[in-house]
Design an enzyme around this catalytic site. Sequence first.
Site, PDB file in Angstrom:
ATOM      1  N   THR A  76     -84.492 -13.933  94.413  1.00 52.64           N
ATOM      2  CA  THR A  76     -84.453 -12.130  93.958  1.00 52.64           C
ATOM      3  C   THR A  76     -83.832 -11.239  94.257  1.00 52.64           C
ATOM      4  OG1 THR A  76     -85.295 -13.082  91.954  1.00 52.64           O
ATOM      5  CG2 THR A  76     -85.082 -11.429  91.362  1.00 52.64           C
ATOM      6  N   SER A 102     -78.702  -3.992  91.747  1.00 52.60           N
ATOM      7  CA  SER A 102     -77.991  -2.937  91.262  1.00 52.60           C
ATOM      8  C   SER A 102     -78.465  -1.518  92.292  1.00 52.60           C
ATOM      9  CB  SER A 102     -78.291  -2.174  90.188  1.00 52.60           C
ATOM     10  OG  SER A 102     -77.912  -3.341  88.590  1.00 52.60           O
ATOM     11  N   ALA A 103     -79.767  -2.332  93.186  1.00 49.77           N
ATOM     12  CA  ALA A 103     -80.041  -1.201  94.396  1.00 49.77           C
ATOM     13  C   ALA A 103     -80.682   0.312  94.169  1.00 49.77           C
ATOM     14  CB  ALA A 103     -78.692  -1.319  95.558  1.00 49.77           C
ATOM     15  N   HIS A 127     -84.998   3.081  90.401  1.00 51.24           N
ATOM     16  CA  HIS A 127     -85.124   3.813  88.582  1.00 51.24           C
ATOM     17  C   HIS A 127     -86.055   5.052  87.977  1.00 51.24           C
ATOM     18  CE1 HIS A 127     -82.173   0.607  86.445  1.00 51.24           C
ATOM     19  NE2 HIS A 127     -82.852  -0.005  87.702  1.00 51.24           N
ATOM     20  N   ARG A 152     -82.527 -11.838  87.739  1.00 48.53           N
ATOM     21  CA  ARG A 152     -83.637 -11.456  87.012  1.00 48.53           C
ATOM     22  C   ARG A 152     -84.489 -12.061  86.252  1.00 48.53           C
ATOM     23  NH1 ARG A 152     -80.304  -7.064  83.919  1.00 48.53           N
ATOM     24  NH2 ARG A 152     -78.325  -8.607  84.466  1.00 48.53           N
ATOM     25  N   CYS A 199     -64.246  -3.583 110.580  1.00 48.98           N
ATOM     26  CA  CYS A 199     -64.865  -3.188 109.209  1.00 48.98           C
ATOM     27  C   CYS A 199     -65.711  -2.810 109.182  1.00 48.98           C
ATOM     28  CB  CYS A 199     -64.995  -4.110 107.933  1.00 48.98           C
ATOM     29  SG  CYS A 199     -62.879  -5.511 108.304  1.00 48.98           S
TER      30      CYS A 199
END
Length: 479
Positions: free
Chosen positions: A40, A45-46, A49, A310, A401
């Site tokens: 998981t 979203s890294a 919050h 999740r 890259c």
Amino acid sequence: MVDVTIIGAGVSGSAVARELSRYKVSICVLEKGEDVCSGTSKANSAIAHAGFDARPGTLMAKLNVEGNRMMEPLSKELDFPFQRIGSLVVCTDPEEKEKLNDLLERGRENGVEGLRIVEREELVSMEPNISDEACAALYAPTAGIVCPFMLNIAMAENAAVNGAEFRLNTEVTGIRKIEGGYAVETNHGEIQTRYIVNAAGVHADEIHNMVSADKIHIIPRRGEYLLLDKSAGSHVHSTIFMLPGKMGKGVLVTPTVHGNLLVGPTAQNIEEKEGTNTTRGGLEEVREKSARTVKNIPYREVITSFAGLRAFEERDDFIIEEVADAPQFIDCAGIESPGLTSSPAIGVMIAGMLRDKMGLEKKDDFIAQRKGVLDPKKLSREELRDLIKKNPAYGNIICRCEMITEGEILDAIHRPLGARSLDGVKRRTRAGMGRCQAGFCSPRVMEILAREVPDLTMMDVTKCGGDSKLIVGELKDRL
């Protein structure tokens, strides 16, 4: 008998291992994947919050705010990238502005600092690409972005350096009660342990239900994402959220710590606990919903899509407790968003529970600092010249890259809990994460892995462990 066995080496399990390794205690971490951060924790979203969304009084609310406050000092201690860029919850309907005030009051009750409502004029000055329908937003300056791989790996490496034993490719198949603790049955034999910490992500219900008559059920909630090239990374400057709904915080648009632009996720409850495939419908939903808050997203710059799961549990809160009918078994279950943000605080909480229950003493020789893989791009020209002179591998570019050198890949392989697969190298160095998505560098990385890892040949190198070998069939026979 091991003192504590932790099941799962994601962010929660690794955070517990790291905090627990401060004490005089034997620790064994079991992970069914071939690497830490392989479940998981690897696809989210890294976001760090701020903590205004969770219901006041819940563990989610408490640990989110605590974890957010811990993230910046922890990033300096363990050397992983973190940026406090702030977030905006955008309202596009004047009739729903009251919902922003509700979030504001909830956040203040949770202890989130600096929250305020910004009106359209200020909002446009902050984010020029905000949608034309945006009328106001809740601004949270304490929100941030982090690299989830490097956070997870940093905590695991630090725990290992401080004595925690990690057993990878080790799947728990059964648990039974024995005198003084539990016998944990795995595909590699049995481990006897005094205490168990269940941090198995979407599989935490299966582990819990092996020992308890009070069953829990975790629903995998799939979230699909689009990742854009670094040329799109400055399209927004902070994390842009929609007003949250019953399925979560909705589709967000955010820069990443590495300079890309990330858009997503969807939220779909599924049954398959390994169901990380993307869908056409899901990715179209990401594009459609993101346009409600941010305009002109340059989707021609998409370099990859992915999905994460999740661990949703119907109580809609983290489950962190000793199981009533299974003494010495501690759940760390239902760790969905904001689990990444909360993970440092989760580690402190569970380590504190075990310290008190077991009467643990602190070590005198705990090593708190950890250095990550050396990034030559952060060196001055003179420093880089001296480094290459000392170690020519840092002058050999493997991933064009991302400009990743052979020296960085060697570091990733030979450090504690070193990489053993293409994804293991990628998560530690970013080799293969750029625009061509490993199209150029994969054969070179495979050669290095086969050369550096004992008993590993080119035919044995995998993308992510298990059966994900890259050389198969006729080509393998020719080699």
